[in-house]
Design an enzyme around this catalytic site. Structure first.
Site, PDB file in Angstrom:
ATOM      1  N   GLU A 142       3.681  -7.577  41.336  1.00 13.41           N
ATOM      2  CA  GLU A 142       3.037  -8.013  40.089  1.00 13.41           C
ATOM      3  C   GLU A 142       3.970  -9.029  39.438  1.00 13.41           C
ATOM      4  O   GLU A 142       4.943  -8.676  38.787  1.00 13.41           O
ATOM      5  CB  GLU A 142       2.789  -6.838  39.147  1.00 13.41           C
ATOM      6  CG  GLU A 142       1.947  -7.268  37.946  1.00 13.41           C
ATOM      7  CD  GLU A 142       1.694  -6.141  36.962  1.00 13.41           C
ATOM      8  OE1 GLU A 142       0.711  -6.235  36.212  1.00 13.41           O
ATOM      9  OE2 GLU A 142       2.484  -5.186  36.927  1.00 13.41           O
ATOM     10  N   HIS A 208      -2.961 -10.914  34.646  1.00  8.50           N
ATOM     11  CA  HIS A 208      -2.030 -11.658  33.797  1.00  8.50           C
ATOM     12  C   HIS A 208      -2.426 -13.136  33.832  1.00  8.50           C
ATOM     13  O   HIS A 208      -1.629 -14.013  34.132  1.00  8.50           O
ATOM     14  CB  HIS A 208      -0.590 -11.456  34.265  1.00  8.50           C
ATOM     15  CG  HIS A 208      -0.053 -10.108  33.916  1.00  8.50           C
ATOM     16  ND1 HIS A 208       0.462  -9.806  32.672  1.00  8.50           N
ATOM     17  CD2 HIS A 208       0.016  -8.969  34.636  1.00  8.50           C
ATOM     18  CE1 HIS A 208       0.848  -8.531  32.660  1.00  8.50           C
ATOM     19  NE2 HIS A 208       0.582  -7.998  33.832  1.00  8.50           N
ATOM     20  N   GLY A 262      -6.018   5.942  26.858  1.00  8.48           N
ATOM     21  CA  GLY A 262      -6.401   5.977  25.454  1.00  8.48           C
ATOM     22  C   GLY A 262      -5.680   4.956  24.599  1.00  8.48           C
ATOM     23  O   GLY A 262      -5.993   4.806  23.418  1.00  8.48           O
ATOM     24  N   HIS A 264      -4.461   1.615  26.228  1.00 11.64           N
ATOM     25  CA  HIS A 264      -4.771   0.295  26.772  1.00 11.64           C
ATOM     26  C   HIS A 264      -6.232  -0.088  26.597  1.00 11.64           C
ATOM     27  O   HIS A 264      -6.557  -1.276  26.489  1.00 11.64           O
ATOM     28  CB  HIS A 264      -4.418   0.240  28.261  1.00 11.64           C
ATOM     29  CG  HIS A 264      -2.957   0.075  28.531  1.00 11.64           C
ATOM     30  ND1 HIS A 264      -2.063   1.103  28.435  1.00 11.64           N
ATOM     31  CD2 HIS A 264      -2.243  -1.026  28.900  1.00 11.64           C
ATOM     32  CE1 HIS A 264      -0.850   0.656  28.720  1.00 11.64           C
ATOM     33  NE2 HIS A 264      -0.932  -0.626  29.005  1.00 11.64           N
ATOM     34  N   ASP A 287      -0.183   2.172  35.938  1.00  8.16           N
ATOM     35  CA  ASP A 287       0.692   1.080  35.501  1.00  8.16           C
ATOM     36  C   ASP A 287       1.929   1.686  34.844  1.00  8.16           C
ATOM     37  O   ASP A 287       2.482   1.141  33.881  1.00  8.16           O
ATOM     38  CB  ASP A 287      -0.038   0.144  34.535  1.00  8.16           C
ATOM     39  CG  ASP A 287       0.716  -1.171  34.298  1.00  8.16           C
ATOM     40  OD1 ASP A 287       1.594  -1.504  35.108  1.00  8.16           O
ATOM     41  OD2 ASP A 287       0.430  -1.841  33.286  1.00  8.16           O
ATOM     42  N   ALA A 325       4.224  -2.218  27.288  1.00  9.92           N
ATOM     43  CA  ALA A 325       4.984  -2.395  28.533  1.00  9.92           C
ATOM     44  C   ALA A 325       4.594  -1.316  29.528  1.00  9.92           C
ATOM     45  O   ALA A 325       5.279  -0.306  29.679  1.00  9.92           O
ATOM     46  CB  ALA A 325       6.481  -2.339  28.249  1.00  9.92           C
TER      47      ALA A 325
END
Length: 403
Positions: A142, A208, A262, A264, A287, A325
Protein backbone atom coordinates in the site's frame (compact mmCIF):
# COMPACT_ATOMS: atom_id res chain seq x y z
CA UNK A 1 -18.48 -27.49 27.09
CA UNK A 2 -18.55 -31.14 27.95
CA UNK A 3 -16.14 -33.27 26.01
CA UNK A 4 -17.66 -36.59 24.96
CA UNK A 5 -16.42 -39.79 23.38
CA UNK A 6 -18.30 -42.37 21.40
CA UNK A 7 -19.78 -45.18 23.48
CA UNK A 8 -19.93 -47.49 20.47
CA UNK A 9 -16.30 -47.90 19.44
CA UNK A 10 -12.83 -46.85 20.57
CA UNK A 11 -11.78 -43.24 20.19
CA UNK A 12 -9.55 -42.31 17.27
CA UNK A 13 -7.12 -39.75 18.75
CA UNK A 14 -6.44 -38.27 15.31
CA UNK A 15 -10.07 -37.48 14.66
CA UNK A 16 -12.18 -34.70 16.20
CA UNK A 17 -15.92 -34.26 15.85
CA UNK A 18 -17.46 -30.85 16.59
CA UNK A 19 -21.12 -31.49 17.31
CA UNK A 20 -24.25 -29.61 18.24
CA UNK A 21 -23.39 -26.11 17.00
CA UNK A 22 -24.96 -24.05 14.28
CA UNK A 23 -22.63 -24.34 11.28
CA UNK A 24 -22.27 -21.72 8.55
CA UNK A 25 -22.06 -23.76 5.35
CA UNK A 26 -21.93 -22.25 1.83
CA UNK A 27 -25.55 -23.31 1.35
CA UNK A 28 -26.65 -21.63 4.58
CA UNK A 29 -26.58 -22.06 8.33
CA UNK A 30 -27.25 -25.60 9.54
CA UNK A 31 -28.82 -26.06 12.96
CA UNK A 32 -27.07 -28.59 15.22
CA UNK A 33 -24.49 -29.37 12.58
CA UNK A 34 -21.55 -31.71 12.78
CA UNK A 35 -17.97 -31.22 11.51
CA UNK A 36 -15.42 -34.02 11.37
CA UNK A 37 -11.75 -33.01 11.40
CA UNK A 38 -8.87 -35.32 10.61
CA UNK A 39 -5.28 -34.64 9.59
CA UNK A 40 -5.81 -30.88 9.82
CA UNK A 41 -8.60 -30.98 7.25
CA UNK A 42 -12.37 -31.06 7.24
CA UNK A 43 -13.65 -34.57 6.67
CA UNK A 44 -17.32 -33.77 6.36
CA UNK A 45 -19.93 -31.20 7.36
CA UNK A 46 -23.59 -32.07 7.68
CA UNK A 47 -26.73 -31.84 9.73
CA UNK A 48 -26.65 -33.71 12.98
CA UNK A 49 -27.81 -37.31 12.78
CA UNK A 50 -28.14 -39.00 16.21
CA UNK A 51 -27.11 -42.34 14.76
CA UNK A 52 -23.98 -40.83 13.22
CA UNK A 53 -23.07 -39.17 16.54
CA UNK A 54 -23.39 -42.48 18.34
CA UNK A 55 -21.23 -44.20 15.75
CA UNK A 56 -18.62 -41.48 15.53
CA UNK A 57 -15.06 -42.47 16.31
CA UNK A 58 -12.71 -39.87 17.72
CA UNK A 59 -13.04 -37.11 20.23
CA UNK A 60 -16.53 -35.56 20.20
CA UNK A 61 -16.72 -31.93 21.35
CA UNK A 62 -20.17 -30.67 22.30
CA UNK A 63 -20.54 -27.07 21.04
CA UNK A 64 -24.28 -26.78 21.50
CA UNK A 65 -25.44 -23.17 21.68
CA UNK A 66 -22.52 -21.93 19.57
CA UNK A 67 -21.98 -20.90 15.96
CA UNK A 68 -19.09 -22.20 13.86
CA UNK A 69 -17.97 -20.04 10.92
CA UNK A 70 -14.99 -20.31 8.56
CA UNK A 71 -11.70 -18.77 9.65
CA UNK A 72 -11.54 -15.11 8.66
CA UNK A 73 -9.39 -13.90 5.75
CA UNK A 74 -7.94 -10.38 6.04
CA UNK A 75 -6.50 -8.97 2.82
CA UNK A 76 -5.41 -5.65 4.35
CA UNK A 77 -3.60 -5.58 7.71
CA UNK A 78 -0.48 -3.65 8.75
CA UNK A 79 0.05 -4.66 12.36
CA UNK A 80 -1.27 -5.80 15.71
CA UNK A 81 -0.19 -6.84 19.17
CA UNK A 82 2.20 -3.89 19.28
CA UNK A 83 4.01 -5.07 16.17
CA UNK A 84 4.15 -4.02 12.52
CA UNK A 85 4.78 -5.82 9.24
CA UNK A 86 6.91 -2.81 8.26
CA UNK A 87 9.48 -3.65 10.92
CA UNK A 88 11.33 -6.17 8.73
CA UNK A 89 11.79 -8.16 11.95
CA UNK A 90 10.55 -11.76 11.60
CA UNK A 91 9.66 -12.09 15.29
CA UNK A 92 7.71 -8.84 15.30
CA UNK A 93 5.91 -9.85 12.12
CA UNK A 94 4.90 -13.13 13.76
CA UNK A 95 3.57 -11.16 16.74
CA UNK A 96 1.20 -9.48 14.28
CA UNK A 97 0.19 -12.80 12.76
CA UNK A 98 -0.41 -14.48 16.10
CA UNK A 99 -2.40 -11.52 17.45
CA UNK A 100 -4.86 -11.61 14.57
CA UNK A 101 -5.07 -15.40 14.63
CA UNK A 102 -6.27 -15.22 18.22
CA UNK A 103 -9.07 -13.01 16.92
CA UNK A 104 -10.11 -15.49 14.24
CA UNK A 105 -8.05 -14.41 11.22
CA UNK A 106 -6.55 -17.68 10.00
CA UNK A 107 -5.26 -16.27 6.67
CA UNK A 108 -3.96 -12.77 5.95
CA UNK A 109 -1.94 -10.58 3.64
CA UNK A 110 0.83 -8.47 5.16
CA UNK A 111 0.31 -4.83 4.17
CA UNK A 112 3.24 -2.42 4.01
CA UNK A 113 3.24 1.35 4.52
CA UNK A 114 4.79 3.91 2.15
CA UNK A 115 8.57 4.10 2.49
CA UNK A 116 11.72 4.32 0.40
CA UNK A 117 11.86 1.62 -2.26
CA UNK A 118 14.96 0.08 -0.67
CA UNK A 119 13.18 -0.17 2.69
CA UNK A 120 10.09 -1.71 1.12
CA UNK A 121 12.25 -4.24 -0.72
CA UNK A 122 13.95 -5.16 2.56
CA UNK A 123 10.57 -5.61 4.25
CA UNK A 124 9.33 -7.69 1.33
CA UNK A 125 12.28 -10.08 1.59
CA UNK A 126 11.40 -10.85 5.23
CA UNK A 127 7.68 -11.13 4.55
CA UNK A 128 8.29 -13.38 1.53
CA UNK A 129 9.97 -15.94 3.79
CA UNK A 130 6.91 -15.96 6.04
CA UNK A 131 4.69 -16.51 3.00
CA UNK A 132 6.88 -19.41 1.91
CA UNK A 133 6.64 -20.87 5.41
CA UNK A 134 2.83 -20.76 5.21
CA UNK A 135 2.40 -18.05 7.85
CA UNK A 136 1.07 -15.42 5.43
CA UNK A 137 -1.01 -15.58 2.25
CA UNK A 138 1.00 -12.90 0.44
CA UNK A 139 2.18 -9.29 0.50
CA UNK A 140 0.12 -6.18 -0.14
CA UNK A 141 2.06 -3.03 -1.06
CA UNK A 142 0.00 0.00 0.00
CA UNK A 143 2.08 2.88 -1.30
CA UNK A 144 4.25 4.56 -2.37
CA UNK A 145 2.35 4.87 -5.68
CA UNK A 146 -0.57 6.86 -4.27
CA UNK A 147 -1.90 10.43 -4.36
CA UNK A 148 -0.44 13.12 -2.10
CA UNK A 149 -3.92 14.69 -2.05
CA UNK A 150 -5.35 11.50 -0.52
CA UNK A 151 -2.33 10.15 1.34
CA UNK A 152 -4.08 9.61 4.68
CA UNK A 153 -1.52 8.13 7.09
CA UNK A 154 1.24 7.85 4.46
CA UNK A 155 4.13 10.35 4.51
CA UNK A 156 3.65 12.76 1.57
CA UNK A 157 7.38 13.27 0.97
CA UNK A 158 7.87 9.53 0.39
CA UNK A 159 5.18 9.21 -2.26
CA UNK A 160 6.09 8.80 -5.92
CA UNK A 161 4.41 8.32 -9.26
CA UNK A 162 3.86 4.69 -10.25
CA UNK A 163 6.78 4.27 -12.63
CA UNK A 164 6.38 0.74 -14.07
CA UNK A 165 10.10 0.13 -13.53
CA UNK A 166 9.67 0.79 -9.79
CA UNK A 167 6.55 -1.37 -9.71
CA UNK A 168 8.58 -4.21 -11.22
CA UNK A 169 11.27 -3.73 -8.56
CA UNK A 170 8.80 -4.23 -5.74
CA UNK A 171 7.20 -7.23 -7.40
CA UNK A 172 10.66 -8.72 -7.84
CA UNK A 173 11.62 -8.00 -4.23
CA UNK A 174 8.67 -10.13 -3.10
CA UNK A 175 10.06 -13.21 -4.88
CA UNK A 176 6.71 -14.36 -6.20
CA UNK A 177 4.71 -13.52 -3.07
CA UNK A 178 3.31 -10.11 -4.09
CA UNK A 179 -0.46 -10.52 -3.97
CA UNK A 180 -1.76 -6.95 -4.27
CA UNK A 181 -0.58 -3.39 -4.82
CA UNK A 182 -2.57 -0.21 -4.28
CA UNK A 183 -2.17 2.43 -7.00
CA UNK A 184 -3.68 5.86 -7.69
CA UNK A 185 -4.41 5.35 -11.40
CA UNK A 186 -4.64 9.07 -12.26
CA UNK A 187 -0.91 9.58 -11.57
CA UNK A 188 1.63 9.45 -14.42
CA UNK A 189 2.30 5.81 -15.18
CA UNK A 190 -0.80 4.71 -13.28
CA UNK A 191 -2.69 2.95 -16.06
CA UNK A 192 0.45 1.30 -17.39
CA UNK A 193 1.26 0.05 -13.90
CA UNK A 194 -2.25 -1.34 -13.48
CA UNK A 195 -1.81 -3.30 -16.71
CA UNK A 196 1.62 -4.48 -15.58
CA UNK A 197 0.24 -5.75 -12.27
CA UNK A 198 -2.66 -7.54 -13.94
CA UNK A 199 -0.32 -9.21 -16.43
CA UNK A 200 1.97 -10.27 -13.56
CA UNK A 201 -0.89 -11.90 -11.67
CA UNK A 202 -0.80 -9.28 -8.90
CA UNK A 203 -4.10 -7.70 -7.83
CA UNK A 204 -4.22 -4.06 -8.90
CA UNK A 205 -6.16 -2.13 -6.25
CA UNK A 206 -7.42 1.43 -6.67
CA UNK A 207 -6.98 3.50 -3.54
CA UNK A 208 -5.57 6.63 -1.90
CA UNK A 209 -6.67 8.27 -5.11
CA UNK A 210 -7.96 11.61 -6.37
CA UNK A 211 -9.24 9.95 -9.52
CA UNK A 212 -12.33 10.99 -11.45
CA UNK A 213 -15.18 8.68 -12.41
CA UNK A 214 -13.91 8.34 -16.00
CA UNK A 215 -10.28 7.78 -15.00
CA UNK A 216 -11.37 5.10 -12.54
CA UNK A 217 -13.33 3.34 -15.26
CA UNK A 218 -10.22 3.37 -17.44
CA UNK A 219 -8.25 1.74 -14.62
CA UNK A 220 -10.87 -0.97 -14.29
CA UNK A 221 -10.67 -1.64 -18.02
CA UNK A 222 -6.88 -1.83 -17.62
CA UNK A 223 -7.26 -4.64 -15.09
CA UNK A 224 -7.90 -3.22 -11.60
CA UNK A 225 -10.11 -5.53 -9.52
CA UNK A 226 -10.12 -4.14 -5.94
CA UNK A 227 -11.11 -0.90 -4.23
CA UNK A 228 -8.76 -0.23 -1.31
CA UNK A 229 -10.94 0.67 1.71
CA UNK A 230 -13.77 2.11 -0.38
CA UNK A 231 -14.84 5.68 0.56
CA UNK A 232 -11.74 6.28 2.67
CA UNK A 233 -8.85 8.26 1.11
CA UNK A 234 -10.77 9.10 -2.07
CA UNK A 235 -13.19 11.83 -3.20
CA UNK A 236 -16.69 11.58 -1.77
CA UNK A 237 -19.58 10.48 -3.94
CA UNK A 238 -21.03 13.58 -5.60
CA UNK A 239 -24.14 14.13 -7.67
CA UNK A 240 -22.24 16.03 -10.41
CA UNK A 241 -18.82 14.50 -9.86
CA UNK A 242 -19.46 10.84 -8.92
CA UNK A 243 -15.75 10.19 -8.63
CA UNK A 244 -14.17 6.78 -8.03
CA UNK A 245 -16.79 5.55 -5.55
CA UNK A 246 -19.55 5.28 -8.15
CA UNK A 247 -17.29 3.63 -10.72
CA UNK A 248 -16.01 1.08 -8.20
CA UNK A 249 -19.41 0.24 -6.77
CA UNK A 250 -21.15 -0.21 -10.09
CA UNK A 251 -18.64 -2.51 -11.80
CA UNK A 252 -19.10 -6.22 -11.14
CA UNK A 253 -15.37 -6.84 -11.67
CA UNK A 254 -14.49 -4.88 -8.54
CA UNK A 255 -14.32 -6.25 -4.99
CA UNK A 256 -14.70 -3.43 -2.47
CA UNK A 257 -12.83 -3.41 0.83
CA UNK A 258 -14.79 -1.98 3.78
CA UNK A 259 -13.46 -1.16 7.27
CA UNK A 260 -16.35 -2.07 9.54
CA UNK A 261 -15.20 -0.50 12.81
CA UNK A 262 -17.85 2.21 13.25
CA UNK A 263 -15.20 4.93 12.79
CA UNK A 264 -14.18 4.74 9.15
CA UNK A 265 -17.73 4.35 7.80
CA UNK A 266 -21.16 5.38 8.98
CA UNK A 267 -23.41 2.30 9.21
CA UNK A 268 -25.71 3.71 6.53
CA UNK A 269 -22.79 4.01 4.10
CA UNK A 270 -21.65 0.48 4.84
CA UNK A 271 -25.15 -0.84 4.26
CA UNK A 272 -25.41 1.15 1.02
CA UNK A 273 -22.16 -0.42 -0.23
CA UNK A 274 -23.29 -3.92 0.68
CA UNK A 275 -26.62 -3.44 -1.10
CA UNK A 276 -25.06 -1.92 -4.20
CA UNK A 277 -22.11 -4.26 -4.58
CA UNK A 278 -23.90 -7.42 -3.53
CA UNK A 279 -22.75 -10.18 -1.19
CA UNK A 280 -20.00 -11.58 -3.41
CA UNK A 281 -18.16 -8.28 -3.96
CA UNK A 282 -17.61 -7.08 -0.41
CA UNK A 283 -14.53 -7.90 1.67
CA UNK A 284 -14.37 -6.67 5.25
CA UNK A 285 -10.82 -5.75 6.25
CA UNK A 286 -9.17 -4.40 9.38
CA UNK A 287 -6.51 -2.06 7.91
CA UNK A 288 -5.16 -2.66 11.42
CA UNK A 289 -1.99 -1.08 12.76
CA UNK A 290 0.13 -2.10 15.74
CA UNK A 291 -2.44 -1.13 18.37
CA UNK A 292 -4.91 -3.83 17.29
CA UNK A 293 -5.46 -6.08 20.28
CA UNK A 294 -3.70 -3.55 22.54
CA UNK A 295 -4.54 -0.62 24.82
CA UNK A 296 -4.52 3.10 23.96
CA UNK A 297 -1.09 4.72 23.64
CA UNK A 298 1.61 5.64 21.13
CA UNK A 299 2.50 3.21 18.33
CA UNK A 300 4.65 3.28 15.18
CA UNK A 301 3.12 3.04 11.72
CA UNK A 302 5.95 2.69 9.25
CA UNK A 303 8.14 5.77 9.85
CA UNK A 304 5.35 7.68 11.66
CA UNK A 305 4.03 7.85 15.21
CA UNK A 306 0.36 7.21 15.89
CA UNK A 307 -1.64 8.05 18.99
CA UNK A 308 -4.49 5.72 19.87
CA UNK A 309 -7.21 7.23 22.02
CA UNK A 310 -10.50 5.51 22.76
CA UNK A 311 -9.50 2.85 20.23
CA UNK A 312 -9.11 5.33 17.33
CA UNK A 313 -5.65 5.72 15.77
CA UNK A 314 -4.51 9.11 14.44
CA UNK A 315 -1.19 10.49 13.19
CA UNK A 316 0.32 12.45 16.08
CA UNK A 317 2.64 14.89 14.26
CA UNK A 318 3.73 16.26 10.89
CA UNK A 319 1.72 17.51 7.90
CA UNK A 320 -0.86 14.72 8.21
CA UNK A 321 -1.36 15.07 12.00
CA UNK A 322 -4.89 14.19 13.03
CA UNK A 323 -5.50 11.87 10.07
CA UNK A 324 -7.01 8.50 10.90
CA UNK A 325 -4.12 6.01 10.76
CA UNK A 326 -5.54 2.62 9.99
CA UNK A 327 -7.61 0.96 12.70
CA UNK A 328 -7.38 -1.08 15.87
CA UNK A 329 -10.01 -3.47 14.51
CA UNK A 330 -9.90 -7.25 14.63
CA UNK A 331 -12.15 -9.32 12.38
CA UNK A 332 -14.05 -11.00 15.21
CA UNK A 333 -15.30 -7.53 16.17
CA UNK A 334 -16.14 -6.82 12.53
CA UNK A 335 -18.22 -10.00 12.35
CA UNK A 336 -20.06 -9.24 15.57
CA UNK A 337 -20.78 -5.68 14.45
CA UNK A 338 -22.02 -6.87 11.05
CA UNK A 339 -24.66 -9.21 12.47
CA UNK A 340 -25.67 -7.26 15.59
CA UNK A 341 -25.56 -3.63 14.41
CA UNK A 342 -25.41 -3.51 10.61
CA UNK A 343 -28.28 -5.83 9.81
CA UNK A 344 -26.24 -8.35 7.84
CA UNK A 345 -27.19 -12.00 7.92
CA UNK A 346 -24.70 -14.60 9.09
CA UNK A 347 -24.35 -15.75 5.48
CA UNK A 348 -23.53 -12.21 4.33
CA UNK A 349 -20.97 -11.75 7.10
CA UNK A 350 -19.29 -15.06 6.26
CA UNK A 351 -19.10 -14.03 2.61
CA UNK A 352 -17.49 -10.69 3.49
CA UNK A 353 -15.01 -12.01 6.06
CA UNK A 354 -14.08 -15.38 4.59
CA UNK A 355 -15.42 -16.58 1.25
CA UNK A 356 -14.98 -13.44 -0.87
CA UNK A 357 -11.43 -12.51 0.21
CA UNK A 358 -10.35 -16.17 -0.04
CA UNK A 359 -11.66 -16.34 -3.61
CA UNK A 360 -10.01 -13.07 -4.55
CA UNK A 361 -6.64 -14.22 -3.18
CA UNK A 362 -6.91 -17.57 -4.93
CA UNK A 363 -6.85 -19.59 -1.70
CA UNK A 364 -10.49 -20.66 -1.73
CA UNK A 365 -9.44 -24.17 -2.72
CA UNK A 366 -8.16 -24.69 0.81
CA UNK A 367 -9.94 -22.16 3.06
CA UNK A 368 -12.74 -19.59 3.24
CA UNK A 369 -15.61 -22.04 3.70
CA UNK A 370 -16.45 -25.11 5.75
CA UNK A 371 -16.31 -27.85 3.13
CA UNK A 372 -14.90 -31.35 2.86
CA UNK A 373 -11.20 -31.45 2.05
CA UNK A 374 -10.43 -27.86 3.02
CA UNK A 375 -8.14 -26.84 5.85
CA UNK A 376 -9.85 -26.98 9.24
CA UNK A 377 -9.80 -23.20 9.66
CA UNK A 378 -12.75 -22.15 11.78
CA UNK A 379 -14.02 -19.78 14.45
CA UNK A 380 -16.38 -20.66 17.30
CA UNK A 381 -18.71 -17.88 18.50
CA UNK A 382 -21.07 -17.89 21.48
CA UNK A 383 -24.71 -16.83 21.46
CA UNK A 384 -23.69 -13.15 21.66
CA UNK A 385 -21.28 -13.62 18.70
CA UNK A 386 -18.23 -13.24 20.91
CA UNK A 387 -15.23 -15.36 19.93
CA UNK A 388 -14.59 -18.37 22.18
CA UNK A 389 -12.56 -20.62 19.89
CA UNK A 390 -10.20 -20.53 16.90
CA UNK A 391 -8.88 -23.53 14.99
CA UNK A 392 -6.27 -23.30 12.23
CA UNK A 393 -5.38 -26.35 10.15
CA UNK A 394 -6.91 -28.59 12.76
CA UNK A 395 -5.10 -27.12 15.78
CA UNK A 396 -6.82 -25.06 18.47
CA UNK A 397 -5.26 -21.60 18.81
CA UNK A 398 -8.03 -20.54 21.19
CA UNK A 399 -9.77 -23.42 22.93
CA UNK A 400 -13.44 -23.22 23.83
CA UNK A 401 -14.09 -23.80 27.51
CA UNK A 402 -13.89 -27.47 28.40
CA UNK A 403 -12.12 -28.59 25.23
Amino acid sequence: MAQQQSAQRPSDPGRTVLAGARVARPSGVVERGRITIEGGRIGDVHSRDPELDEAASGRVVDLSGHLIVPGFVDMHVHGGGGGSFSSADPEECMTVVETHRRHGTTSMLASTVTGELADLARQAAVLAELVQQGELAGIHFEGPFISAQRCGAHQPELLRDPDPADVRKLIGAAHGTAAMMTVAPELPGGLESVRLLADAGVIAAIGHTDSTYDATRQAIEAGATVATHLFNAMPALGHRAPGPVAALLEDERITVELINDGTHLHPAILQLAVREAGDGRVAFITDAMGAAGMNDGMYPLGPMQVEVKDGVARISEGPTAGSIAGSTLTLDRAFRRAVTLDGLTIDQAVQALSATPARLLGIDGRTGSLQTGKDADLVVLDAAYDLVGVMRRGEWLVRPAGV
